[in-house]
Design a protein around this motif. Structure first.
Motif, PDB file in Angstrom:
ATOM      1  N   ILE A 118     -17.352  -3.169  -7.805  1.00  0.00           N
ATOM      2  CA  ILE A 118     -18.097  -2.564  -6.704  1.00  0.00           C
ATOM      3  C   ILE A 118     -19.498  -2.130  -7.132  1.00  0.00           C
ATOM      4  O   ILE A 118     -20.426  -2.133  -6.313  1.00  0.00           O
ATOM      5  N   ALA A 119     -19.697  -1.810  -8.404  1.00  0.00           N
ATOM      6  CA  ALA A 119     -21.050  -1.520  -8.877  1.00  0.00           C
ATOM      7  C   ALA A 119     -21.952  -2.738  -8.680  1.00  0.00           C
ATOM      8  O   ALA A 119     -23.090  -2.626  -8.209  1.00  0.00           O
ATOM      9  N   HIS A 120     -21.439  -3.903  -9.052  1.00  0.00           N
ATOM     10  CA  HIS A 120     -22.190  -5.149  -8.866  1.00  0.00           C
ATOM     11  C   HIS A 120     -22.446  -5.425  -7.394  1.00  0.00           C
ATOM     12  O   HIS A 120     -23.574  -5.740  -6.983  1.00  0.00           O
ATOM     13  N   LEU A 121     -21.405  -5.288  -6.574  1.00  0.00           N
ATOM     14  CA  LEU A 121     -21.570  -5.560  -5.152  1.00  0.00           C
ATOM     15  C   LEU A 121     -22.484  -4.534  -4.483  1.00  0.00           C
ATOM     16  O   LEU A 121     -23.178  -4.852  -3.521  1.00  0.00           O
ATOM     17  N   SER A 122     -22.493  -3.302  -5.010  1.00  0.00           N
ATOM     18  CA  SER A 122     -23.432  -2.291  -4.505  1.00  0.00           C
ATOM     19  C   SER A 122     -24.872  -2.743  -4.733  1.00  0.00           C
ATOM     20  O   SER A 122     -25.738  -2.572  -3.857  1.00  0.00           O
ATOM     21  N   ALA A 123     -25.110  -3.312  -5.917  1.00  0.00           N
ATOM     22  CA  ALA A 123     -26.455  -3.802  -6.231  1.00  0.00           C
ATOM     23  C   ALA A 123     -26.837  -4.974  -5.332  1.00  0.00           C
ATOM     24  O   ALA A 123     -27.992  -5.079  -4.882  1.00  0.00           O
ATOM     25  N   PRO A 156       0.824  -1.214   0.000  1.00  0.00           N
ATOM     26  CA  PRO A 156       0.000   0.000   0.000  1.00  0.00           C
ATOM     27  C   PRO A 156       0.860   1.268   0.000  1.00  0.00           C
ATOM     28  O   PRO A 156       1.782   1.387   0.803  1.00  0.00           O
ATOM     29  N   ILE A 157       0.564   2.161  -0.935  1.00  0.00           N
ATOM     30  CA  ILE A 157       1.210   3.481  -0.943  1.00  0.00           C
ATOM     31  C   ILE A 157       0.343   4.478  -0.181  1.00  0.00           C
ATOM     32  O   ILE A 157       0.816   5.227   0.661  1.00  0.00           O
ATOM     33  N   GLY A 158      -0.948   4.485  -0.472  1.00  0.00           N
ATOM     34  CA  GLY A 158      -1.858   5.361   0.243  1.00  0.00           C
ATOM     35  C   GLY A 158      -3.215   5.427  -0.425  1.00  0.00           C
ATOM     36  O   GLY A 158      -3.360   5.116  -1.609  1.00  0.00           O
ATOM     37  N   ALA A 159      -4.211   5.806   0.333  1.00  0.00           N
ATOM     38  CA  ALA A 159      -5.550   6.005  -0.213  1.00  0.00           C
ATOM     39  C   ALA A 159      -5.606   7.336  -0.953  1.00  0.00           C
ATOM     40  O   ALA A 159      -4.919   8.295  -0.600  1.00  0.00           O
ATOM     41  N   LEU A 160      -6.438   7.381  -1.983  1.00  0.00           N
ATOM     42  CA  LEU A 160      -6.654   8.589  -2.762  1.00  0.00           C
ATOM     43  C   LEU A 160      -8.026   9.199  -2.492  1.00  0.00           C
ATOM     44  O   LEU A 160      -8.203  10.403  -2.606  1.00  0.00           O
ATOM     45  N   GLY A 161      -8.994   8.359  -2.172  1.00  0.00           N
ATOM     46  CA  GLY A 161     -10.337   8.849  -1.931  1.00  0.00           C
ATOM     47  C   GLY A 161     -11.362   7.760  -2.138  1.00  0.00           C
ATOM     48  O   GLY A 161     -11.052   6.573  -2.006  1.00  0.00           O
ATOM     49  N   ASN A 162     -12.571   8.138  -2.460  1.00  0.00           N
ATOM     50  CA  ASN A 162     -13.602   7.144  -2.751  1.00  0.00           C
ATOM     51  C   ASN A 162     -14.503   7.632  -3.874  1.00  0.00           C
ATOM     52  O   ASN A 162     -14.579   8.826  -4.160  1.00  0.00           O
ATOM     53  N   LEU A 163     -15.157   6.667  -4.495  1.00  0.00           N
ATOM     54  CA  LEU A 163     -15.952   6.948  -5.685  1.00  0.00           C
ATOM     55  C   LEU A 163     -17.311   6.275  -5.563  1.00  0.00           C
ATOM     56  O   LEU A 163     -17.399   5.044  -5.551  1.00  0.00           O
ATOM     57  N   PRO A 164     -18.383   7.057  -5.451  1.00  0.00           N
ATOM     58  CA  PRO A 164     -19.713   6.452  -5.362  1.00  0.00           C
ATOM     59  C   PRO A 164     -20.211   5.994  -6.727  1.00  0.00           C
ATOM     60  O   PRO A 164     -19.738   6.453  -7.768  1.00  0.00           O
ATOM     61  N   VAL A 197     -27.356   7.974  -5.285  1.00  0.00           N
ATOM     62  CA  VAL A 197     -25.944   7.582  -5.274  1.00  0.00           C
ATOM     63  C   VAL A 197     -25.746   6.560  -4.150  1.00  0.00           C
ATOM     64  O   VAL A 197     -26.530   6.503  -3.199  1.00  0.00           O
ATOM     65  N   THR A 198     -24.691   5.756  -4.275  1.00  0.00           N
ATOM     66  CA  THR A 198     -24.482   4.662  -3.328  1.00  0.00           C
ATOM     67  C   THR A 198     -23.642   5.049  -2.114  1.00  0.00           C
ATOM     68  O   THR A 198     -23.465   4.235  -1.213  1.00  0.00           O
ATOM     69  N   SER A 199     -23.092   6.245  -2.090  1.00  0.00           N
ATOM     70  CA  SER A 199     -22.273   6.693  -0.960  1.00  0.00           C
ATOM     71  C   SER A 199     -23.149   6.995   0.255  1.00  0.00           C
ATOM     72  O   SER A 199     -24.373   7.139   0.143  1.00  0.00           O
ATOM     73  N   GLY A 258     -27.815   3.718   6.870  1.00  0.00           N
ATOM     74  CA  GLY A 258     -26.580   2.954   7.029  1.00  0.00           C
ATOM     75  C   GLY A 258     -26.005   2.422   5.737  1.00  0.00           C
ATOM     76  O   GLY A 258     -24.884   1.906   5.718  1.00  0.00           O
ATOM     77  N   PHE A 259     -26.722   2.564   4.640  1.00  0.00           N
ATOM     78  CA  PHE A 259     -26.231   2.049   3.361  1.00  0.00           C
ATOM     79  C   PHE A 259     -25.036   2.872   2.889  1.00  0.00           C
ATOM     80  O   PHE A 259     -25.094   4.095   2.843  1.00  0.00           O
ATOM     81  N   ASN A 260     -23.948   2.206   2.544  1.00  0.00           N
ATOM     82  CA  ASN A 260     -22.753   2.882   2.039  1.00  0.00           C
ATOM     83  C   ASN A 260     -21.987   1.906   1.159  1.00  0.00           C
ATOM     84  O   ASN A 260     -21.438   0.922   1.643  1.00  0.00           O
ATOM     85  N   ALA A 261     -21.970   2.160  -0.135  1.00  0.00           N
ATOM     86  CA  ALA A 261     -21.326   1.239  -1.075  1.00  0.00           C
ATOM     87  C   ALA A 261     -20.434   1.988  -2.059  1.00  0.00           C
ATOM     88  O   ALA A 261     -20.403   1.687  -3.246  1.00  0.00           O
ATOM     89  N   ALA A 262     -19.691   2.968  -1.555  1.00  0.00           N
ATOM     90  CA  ALA A 262     -18.726   3.660  -2.405  1.00  0.00           C
ATOM     91  C   ALA A 262     -17.448   2.836  -2.482  1.00  0.00           C
ATOM     92  O   ALA A 262     -17.083   2.131  -1.539  1.00  0.00           O
ATOM     93  N   ALA A 263     -16.753   2.924  -3.610  1.00  0.00           N
ATOM     94  CA  ALA A 263     -15.484   2.220  -3.784  1.00  0.00           C
ATOM     95  C   ALA A 263     -14.341   3.102  -3.298  1.00  0.00           C
ATOM     96  O   ALA A 263     -14.286   4.290  -3.617  1.00  0.00           O
ATOM     97  N   SER A 264     -13.435   2.533  -2.526  1.00  0.00           N
ATOM     98  CA  SER A 264     -12.199   3.235  -2.189  1.00  0.00           C
ATOM     99  C   SER A 264     -11.266   3.166  -3.383  1.00  0.00           C
ATOM    100  O   SER A 264     -11.227   2.166  -4.099  1.00  0.00           O
ATOM    101  N   ILE A 265     -10.505   4.231  -3.618  1.00  0.00           N
ATOM    102  CA  ILE A 265      -9.489   4.230  -4.668  1.00  0.00           C
ATOM    103  C   ILE A 265      -8.142   4.498  -4.012  1.00  0.00           C
ATOM    104  O   ILE A 265      -8.050   5.285  -3.070  1.00  0.00           O
TER     105      ILE A 265
END
Length: 327
Positions: free
Chosen positions: A168-173, A122-130, A228-230, A249-256
């Motif tokens: 993550i789109a699939h897993l969000s669904a 791991p270098i580092g997290a950049l953010g997240n993408l809903p 949005v899924t975030s 409580g629903f939160n399905a954003a992808a970490s990048i």
């Protein structure tokens, strides 16, 4: 869990950087690295959300390191092909991976992926993408609540599209189905563009897909953007509800995040993390990422390692409960 839950380490890292002002001097003192071009792997085709963000990042990282940073697309199998390529690359800091959460569950979904996510550096997290929940304009639902009511009235009748299996789109669904108590049939596509094309033509009524293309098509009336899924509304679409407003409580954003091959030396990791944080603190990068629907949240390598462990558990449970599996 998000990187915001680990703010202290990030603040210390940014303080050490002087928000990027002191970073170039530190880089000059660390020796010959890098002395040639770097390769930045992306696990999706050109033109998609991840590819756009990776190119924004690479264009800013290159002058900071004094070497070209070349984006190389390795699409397929939920970006596990790119992850396997990273795992076999030399640990010299010249091959990096602009990755997202989907690679963490690849070993659960696919029989053979050629890597262990916990061995990647791991270098580092950049953010997240809903992601976004969209429907064909003719579909009889204007809100998430109305959609749930329609789906509950006809279990298994309707289908939904995603850019592929195991992303993550699939897993969000799948998470949505479980949280809402509904049954919908998955129709995977090879990318978000063909999935949206069939949604617009009426071949499939529902789609979980990246936010930016969905937002543009919604504004032109070609589809209806329900949510949005975030966990919270996206700053790029503040008028669009989050699913959590209907399903608390629903939160399905992808970490990048940024990764290097296994056993990459700590000195290289620290240097790349410093450069990464400097890039992500640039106002134009923040603006460009926001325009793509992404939220910027940087981290230390240690914080990203902790996030990996948490997401392996949370996304892994979704994969197992949904029975997602590819040969």
């Amino acid at each position: 869990m998000s990187i915001k839950d680990m703010k202290l380490g990030r603040r210390l890292a940014l303080s050490a950087l002087g928000l990027g002002i002191a970073a170039p001097r530190g880089f000059a003192q660390t020796g010959a690295y890098p002395s040639r071009a770097l390769k930045l792997l992306v696990g999706y085709p050109p033109g998609g959300g991840a590819d756009i963000l990776a190119r924004i990042f690479a264009n800013k990282l290159s002058p900071l390191l004094g070497q070209p940073v070349v984006v190389e697309n390795r699409p397929g199998a939920g970006s596990t092909i790119a992850a396997a390529s990273l795992a076999s690359a030399p640990p010299d800091g010249y091959t990096l991976f602009f990755a997202e959460s989907g690679i963490l569950v690849g070993t659960t979904i696919y029989d053979k992926v050629g890597y262990d996510p916990l061995t990647l550096t791991p270098i580092g997290a950049l953010g997240n993408l809903p992601y976004s929940l969209v429907v064909n304009p003719a579909f009889p639902a204007n809100t998430v609540r109305e959609l749930i009511d329609v789906l509950k009235a006809s279990p298994g009748k309707y289908s939904y599209a995603t850019p592929g299996v195991g992303n993550i789109a699939h897993l969000s669904a799948e998470m949505f189905q479980k949280a809402a108590g509904v049954q919908i049939v998955h129709v995977p596509y090879k990318g978000g563009t063909p999935a949206l094309a069939d949604l617009i033509s009426g071949q499939v009524p529902i789609c979980f897909v990246s936010l930016p293309p969905a937002l543009a098509l919604a504004r032109s009336g070609k589809l209806r953007l329900l949510a949005v899924t975030s966990a919270k509304r996206s700053p790029v679409a503040p008028d669009v509800p989050a699913i959590s407003e209907t399903l608390p409580g629903f939160n399905a954003a992808a970490s990048i995040f940024l990764l290097a091959p296994p056993q990459t030396p700590a000195a290289i990791v620290d240097r790349l993390n410093a450069a990464m944080c400097t890039v992500m603190a640039m106002p134009d990068v923040l603006s460009d990422f926001t325009a793509q629907g992404a939220t910027v949240e940087t981290s230390t390598p240690q914080e990203l390692a902790a996030l990996f462990r948490q997401e392996l558990k949370s996304w892994g449970s979704i994969v197992k409960s949904a029975g997602v599996r590819m040969e």
